[in-house]
Write a protein that holds these residues in place. Sequence first.
Motif, PDB file in Angstrom:
ATOM      1  N   MET A 112      -5.133   8.236  -3.327  1.00 43.17           N
ATOM      2  CA  MET A 112      -4.612   8.343  -1.972  1.00 43.17           C
ATOM      3  C   MET A 112      -3.151   7.943  -1.985  1.00 43.17           C
ATOM      4  N   LEU A 113      -2.316   8.778  -1.413  1.00 42.48           N
ATOM      5  CA  LEU A 113      -0.890   8.494  -1.402  1.00 42.48           C
ATOM      6  C   LEU A 113      -0.425   8.272   0.022  1.00 42.48           C
ATOM      7  N   GLY A 114       0.207   7.128   0.266  1.00 44.62           N
ATOM      8  CA  GLY A 114       0.888   6.890   1.530  1.00 44.62           C
ATOM      9  C   GLY A 114       2.372   7.098   1.296  1.00 44.62           C
TER      10      GLY A 114
ATOM     11  N   SER B 126       3.075   3.774  -0.587  1.00 44.87           N
ATOM     12  CA  SER B 126       1.924   3.086  -1.159  1.00 44.87           C
ATOM     13  C   SER B 126       1.003   4.102  -1.846  1.00 44.87           C
ATOM     14  N   ALA B 127       0.125   3.586  -2.655  1.00 41.57           N
ATOM     15  CA  ALA B 127      -0.824   4.459  -3.348  1.00 41.57           C
ATOM     16  C   ALA B 127      -2.048   3.642  -3.743  1.00 41.57           C
ATOM     17  N   ALA B 128      -3.202   4.283  -3.695  1.00 41.62           N
ATOM     18  CA  ALA B 128      -4.429   3.656  -4.189  1.00 41.62           C
ATOM     19  C   ALA B 128      -5.109   4.666  -5.088  1.00 41.62           C
TER      20      ALA B 128
ATOM     21  N   THR C  49       1.227  15.158   0.823  1.00 39.38           N
ATOM     22  CA  THR C  49       0.659  13.953   1.410  1.00 39.38           C
ATOM     23  C   THR C  49       0.698  14.051   2.937  1.00 39.38           C
TER      24      THR C  49
ATOM     25  N   LEU D 120      -5.851   2.476   2.923  1.00 42.56           N
ATOM     26  CA  LEU D 120      -5.040   3.678   2.734  1.00 42.56           C
ATOM     27  C   LEU D 120      -5.927   4.886   2.970  1.00 42.56           C
ATOM     28  N   ALA D 121      -5.456   5.810   3.766  1.00 45.46           N
ATOM     29  CA  ALA D 121      -6.264   7.001   4.058  1.00 45.46           C
ATOM     30  C   ALA D 121      -5.450   8.246   3.750  1.00 45.46           C
ATOM     31  N   GLU D 122      -6.106   9.195   3.156  1.00 48.37           N
ATOM     32  CA  GLU D 122      -5.463  10.495   2.944  1.00 48.37           C
ATOM     33  C   GLU D 122      -6.537  11.561   2.980  1.00 48.37           C
TER      34      GLU D 122
ATOM     35  N   ALA E 258      -9.268   4.340   1.031  1.00 44.97           N
ATOM     36  CA  ALA E 258      -9.401   3.279   0.033  1.00 44.97           C
ATOM     37  C   ALA E 258      -9.121   1.949   0.716  1.00 44.97           C
TER      38      ALA E 258
ATOM     39  N   PHE F 186     -13.717   2.739  -2.331  1.00 43.36           N
ATOM     40  CA  PHE F 186     -13.197   4.079  -2.068  1.00 43.36           C
ATOM     41  C   PHE F 186     -14.282   4.874  -1.351  1.00 43.36           C
TER      42      PHE F 186
END
Lengths: 146, 186
Positions: free
Chosen positions: A78-80, A83-85, B31, B117-119, B124, B147
């Motif tokens: 996941m990319l902000g 930020s990243a996870a 993104t 964090l959301a995408e 996550a 996740f």
Amino acid sequence: MTEHSLWRFSRALHRAINDRQFEDIEALIDEDVEWALYGPIDMFPFLGARQGKEAVLDVIRQLADNFHVRRFDRESIMLGIDSAASMLRYSLTALDSNKPISLRVAQFAQFRAGKLASMRVLIDTFDLVEQALGRAIHLPKMTSIG
Amino acid sequence: MALARHIVCNVPVTSRIAGARNRALALRGGTGQTRTGGMTVEKLNRQRIVHLLEAFARGDIEAALACCTDDVDFLTHAPIDVLPHMEPRHGKQELRELWRTVWSRYSEIRYKAPHILAEGEAVATYMHAYFKKRGNGRIVQFDMAVFYTFRGGLVSEIREIIDSYDLVQQVLEREIGPLITRARRD
């Protein structure tokens, strides 16, 4: 489209660990970076929390001294904006024993002006310890406690 | 958080459309966020997770399960000698059994989630978890990464990574190191 900071950082990190080229990673770490790689620090001294660029570079050098990254797969990402996870599966070789080690890792990164400002990493550490030992740890059966 | 209380885990059609768009974006490495009505899918999914966690933390297992698909898939990594209930779970009934087991062992559960964090259809969370043992009131405190994957506005996949060595020590209330040393001597 501008490349996300995670990709630059990831490439530089693997170059540092596998090729011992630390110039790129040095340029991508904030002076005040907060870093935490949770796990048993008595067995793996490079685990634990660190503050500041020099301390983090020292950890990366220790990782390079101990491991070679054979392969890694991002199972989830996941990319902000800054930020990243990601959840990854790493295949490593322990350099002292030449043993293969397979790890599941969760990585949460935050960037400031393109540089790493915070990194938190969680590892399935019980599995890591068993692989490092090369055998299972026999625990008491406790079916009603946890 | 306050808004999350009003979130119910229903399935807005627009989020399914947005899901397809997000998957396409993801393939291109984008993104971008997707709007469904007045709210992005990412914000909506993030609030759904907050809602799920709040429901579970107050012991409302059915409300938490209502946020999941019938075939929800759960996977964590922990030694099942000590934590036999932490095996893979598939479907709501198995997840219900897992969560009931957890609540049978702990009287209080709290989470702090400093990173969410959301995408697209994924969220996550990095969480600090505090579980109070029913047996002796001691707190098991650990960090976990979870996740979540969404399908049709519901959670269809849960993947956890925990500092499992530390968790086992806290559950057993003893250091594992001496067990390793003793085994070496034997």
